[in-house]
Design a protein around this motif. Structure first.
Motif, mmCIF file in Angstrom:
data_model
loop_
_atom_site.group_PDB
_atom_site.id
_atom_site.type_symbol
_atom_site.label_atom_id
_atom_site.label_comp_id
_atom_site.label_asym_id
_atom_site.label_seq_id
_atom_site.Cartn_x
_atom_site.Cartn_y
_atom_site.Cartn_z
ATOM 1 N N TYR A 255 -6.556 -4.433 -3.489
ATOM 2 C CA TYR A 255 -6.050 -5.265 -2.310
ATOM 3 C C TYR A 255 -4.665 -4.760 -1.796
ATOM 4 O O TYR A 255 -4.526 -4.757 -0.593
ATOM 5 C CB TYR A 255 -6.100 -6.470 -2.666
ATOM 6 C CG TYR A 255 -4.951 -7.195 -3.386
ATOM 7 C CD1 TYR A 255 -3.877 -7.735 -2.527
ATOM 8 C CD2 TYR A 255 -5.141 -7.700 -4.572
ATOM 9 C CE1 TYR A 255 -2.945 -8.306 -3.310
ATOM 10 C CE2 TYR A 255 -4.243 -8.483 -5.253
ATOM 11 C CZ TYR A 255 -2.750 -8.602 -4.471
ATOM 12 O OH TYR A 255 -1.902 -9.123 -5.151
ATOM 13 N N ASN A 256 -3.790 -4.320 -2.633
ATOM 14 C CA ASN A 256 -2.467 -4.061 -2.573
ATOM 15 C C ASN A 256 -2.730 -2.659 -1.472
ATOM 16 O O ASN A 256 -1.902 -2.642 -0.403
ATOM 17 C CB ASN A 256 -1.509 -3.886 -3.510
ATOM 18 C CG ASN A 256 -1.043 -5.346 -3.967
ATOM 19 O OD1 ASN A 256 -0.068 -5.371 -3.583
ATOM 20 N ND2 ASN A 256 -1.542 -5.523 -5.105
ATOM 21 N N ILE A 257 -3.611 -1.663 -1.832
ATOM 22 C CA ILE A 257 -3.511 -0.397 -0.954
ATOM 23 C C ILE A 257 -4.479 -0.507 -0.059
ATOM 24 O O ILE A 257 -4.009 -0.227 1.180
ATOM 25 C CB ILE A 257 -4.014 0.659 -2.003
ATOM 26 C CG1 ILE A 257 -3.167 0.840 -3.069
ATOM 27 C CG2 ILE A 257 -4.038 2.076 -1.175
ATOM 28 C CD1 ILE A 257 -1.755 1.078 -2.743
ATOM 29 N N ILE A 258 -5.771 -1.264 -0.118
ATOM 30 C CA ILE A 258 -6.628 -1.458 1.000
ATOM 31 C C ILE A 258 -6.097 -2.111 2.307
ATOM 32 O O ILE A 258 -6.422 -1.754 3.356
ATOM 33 C CB ILE A 258 -7.967 -1.785 0.593
ATOM 34 C CG1 ILE A 258 -8.457 -0.979 -0.477
ATOM 35 C CG2 ILE A 258 -8.899 -1.956 1.759
ATOM 36 C CD1 ILE A 258 -8.876 0.538 0.168
ATOM 37 N N ASP A 259 -5.389 -3.365 1.841
ATOM 38 C CA ASP A 259 -4.843 -4.168 3.097
ATOM 39 C C ASP A 259 -4.047 -3.225 3.976
ATOM 40 O O ASP A 259 -3.841 -3.619 5.146
ATOM 41 C CB ASP A 259 -4.027 -5.282 2.600
ATOM 42 C CG ASP A 259 -5.087 -6.394 1.870
ATOM 43 O OD1 ASP A 259 -6.029 -6.161 1.825
ATOM 44 O OD2 ASP A 259 -4.129 -7.194 1.204
ATOM 45 N N LEU A 260 -3.253 -2.501 3.206
ATOM 46 C CA LEU A 260 -2.280 -1.511 4.162
ATOM 47 C C LEU A 260 -3.146 -0.676 4.801
ATOM 48 O O LEU A 260 -2.715 -0.453 6.160
ATOM 49 C CB LEU A 260 -1.318 -0.646 3.038
ATOM 50 C CG LEU A 260 -0.274 0.088 3.497
ATOM 51 C CD1 LEU A 260 0.864 -1.057 4.068
ATOM 52 C CD2 LEU A 260 0.298 0.944 2.598
ATOM 53 N N GLU A 261 -4.076 0.076 4.348
ATOM 54 C CA GLU A 261 -4.997 0.736 5.184
ATOM 55 C C GLU A 261 -5.731 0.230 6.439
ATOM 56 O O GLU A 261 -5.507 0.528 7.504
ATOM 57 C CB GLU A 261 -6.135 1.557 4.349
ATOM 58 C CG GLU A 261 -6.674 2.531 5.221
ATOM 59 C CD GLU A 261 -8.080 2.983 4.438
ATOM 60 O OE1 GLU A 261 -8.543 4.195 4.676
ATOM 61 O OE2 GLU A 261 -8.307 2.420 3.279
ATOM 62 N N ASP A 262 -6.159 -1.290 6.111
ATOM 63 C CA ASP A 262 -6.813 -1.746 7.364
ATOM 64 C C ASP A 262 -5.844 -2.251 8.248
ATOM 65 O O ASP A 262 -6.131 -2.178 9.523
ATOM 66 C CB ASP A 262 -7.286 -3.016 6.785
ATOM 67 C CG ASP A 262 -8.746 -3.006 5.934
ATOM 68 O OD1 ASP A 262 -9.257 -2.209 6.225
ATOM 69 O OD2 ASP A 262 -9.162 -3.859 5.402
#
Length: 457
Positions: A255-262
């Protein structure tokens, strides 16, 4: 904690005899994975908000895609850690357990990752807040109907505890034992293995709580069968099962990385900023030599979304590697229950980029207007649904007025516990409302409020 007793093939709702055998080519833990994948409660995650509103034009993660990705990361972590335990502790392990760590741990972890969010209601954390807030705001009418322990469950409603309920309870008219998963899988999602009155924000395993009073005896059985260490009997609390740390790390990484990508795909943040933040993670964990090789590949990619996807993949790979190293380093503390810092937070202590991303995300992502709007709307939808059903269900059939009878008619049979006490009746309503998707909850809210009037077949 005996590392030979962390696995248990026992399932909720099923009493195996020592002579019972099945001819399925799958292991018990592979069967767990398949049961979750094909379950209704898992499918519903496809229409539950992860962080961002679910737009039609740009794809962002929902609870289902997030859970699938966490399962993928968890499988990698479980494979590496399983091999480590089987090798490093070979002299302490039975041959059977060596094989379990080598060939089954990653199945347990990936399945637990699949269902780690299965208890979360619609609209993210605002849905959880709405359920807890409903009881806080209506304490004068409701509190006296419940014991102190039951009331504490409602005041502190928690998706983690709700996951254990969804996966283990027998709904009205349905199979005994819920999803009938193995005790190892269930123990692996219990981040907070305590009852609600044992909550203590200063203790990692008690920051929230992990089971309602309705599942207390079931959880005791799970804890006993998987060698969890009892901290105290009253209020009931255990140290975490060692597999929990792996599931938690997989979730934190994603969630820390994917939220950034989203956020970048939605245009909330600039692609260049996103690249720089991911670059920092790679450099701080793997060093400049690794970054030089990554940059060479990156320079050949022109599309900004593809560039971010590539850096996301490398960043997650770096975080997986470091998580495995730290799990190995702190394994003795983990099995004793003395570690008080999550694996991801241990990485954060040595990787400044993680803290930078958390602070950046809080400011530019989680407090973005569209996110705050959906949280406000979701809170109101969930609160009003509870307010429509709970007062009606708490009245006897004879006491209900006409509109209250019609409210109860809208509740599916599996969530109706008319022959039980008030605690079980209200839990049935919470089961119904918390299981709704964003769209279904919104649609039902609009209809009972008279915003949309018409026939639905």
């Amino acid at each position: 904690m005996n590392i030979n007793q962390l696995f248990s093939e026992k399932r909720t709702g099923i009493q195996y005899k020592s002579t019972d055998k099945h001819t399925d080519a799958r292991s018990e833990y592979q069967r767990d994975f398949d049961r979750v994948i094909f379950s209704t409660s898992f499918r519903r995650l496809q229409n539950k908000t992860q962080v961002f509103p679910l737009p039609g034009s740009v794809f962002v993660h929902n609870r289902l895609t997030h859970s699938l990705e966490v399962a993928s990361v968890g499988r990698s972590l479980g494979s590496d850690i399983g091999n480590f335990i089987a090798t490093a502790y070979a002299s302490e392990l039975t041959e059977q357990n060596k094989e379990l760590y080598r060939h089954s741990l990653y199945n347990v972890i990936s399945t637990a990752c699949l269902c780690h969010d299965i208890g979360n209601p619609a609209f993210g954390h605002s849905g959880e807040d709405a359920i807890a807030s409903y009881f806080q705001r209506n304490a004068s009418q409701l509190k006296d109907k419940f014991s102190a322990l039951e009331w504490s469950d409602f005041l502190n409603f928690e998706g983690n505890a709700n996951a254990i309920r969804i996966l283990t309870q027998k709904q009205n008219g349905k199979s005994e034992g819920g999803a009938m998963l193995t005790y190892s899988t269930l123990a692996s999602i219990a981040k907070y293995p305590c009852e609600s009155i044992a909550k203590n924000k200063n203790i990692i395993e008690r920051k929230k709580f992990g089971f309602f009073q309705s599942e207390k005896n079931t959880f005791k059985d799970i804890a006993h069968e998987t060698s969890m260490i009892l901290v105290q009997e009253n209020p009931l609390s255990y140290y975490r099962h060692p597999f929990v740390w792996i599931v938690e790390a997989a979730d934190d990484i994603c969630y820390n990385i994917i939220d950034l990508e989203d956020a970048q795909r939605l245009g909330f943040i600039n692609a260049q900023i996103c690249e720089e933040l991911l670059q920092q993670i790679i450099e701080e964990i793997h060093g400049n030599n690794k970054w030089s090789r990554v940059k060479k590949k990156l320079d050949s990619i022109e599309d900004k979304n593809d560039r971010i996807s590539f850096l996301r993949a490398v960043s997650i790979g770096a975080l997986i590697s470091r998580s495995v190293e730290l799990y190995k380093k702190y394994f003795e503390e983990i099995i004793k229950g003395t570690l008080q810092t999550s694996i991801y937070d241990l990485i954060q202590q040595e990787c400044k980029a993680i803290q930078t991303i958390k602070e950046f995300s809080k400011t530019h992502i989680y407090n973005h207007r569209s996110v705050v709007e959906i949280e406000n709307a979701g809170y109101n939808v969930m609160y009003e649904l509870l307010d429509h059903f709970i007062p009606s269900i708490l009245k006897s059939e004879k006491e209900r007025l006409g509109y209250e009878k019609r409210a109860v008619q809208l509740i599916p049979k599996q969530f109706l516990y008319e022959d039980k006490g008030d605690y079980e009746k209200v839990l049935g309503i919470i089961d119904f409302v918390s299981g709704m998707t964003d769209n279904y909850a919104t649609d039902l809210y609009r209809k009972i409020k008279g915003i949309d009037i018409g026939m639905t077949l």
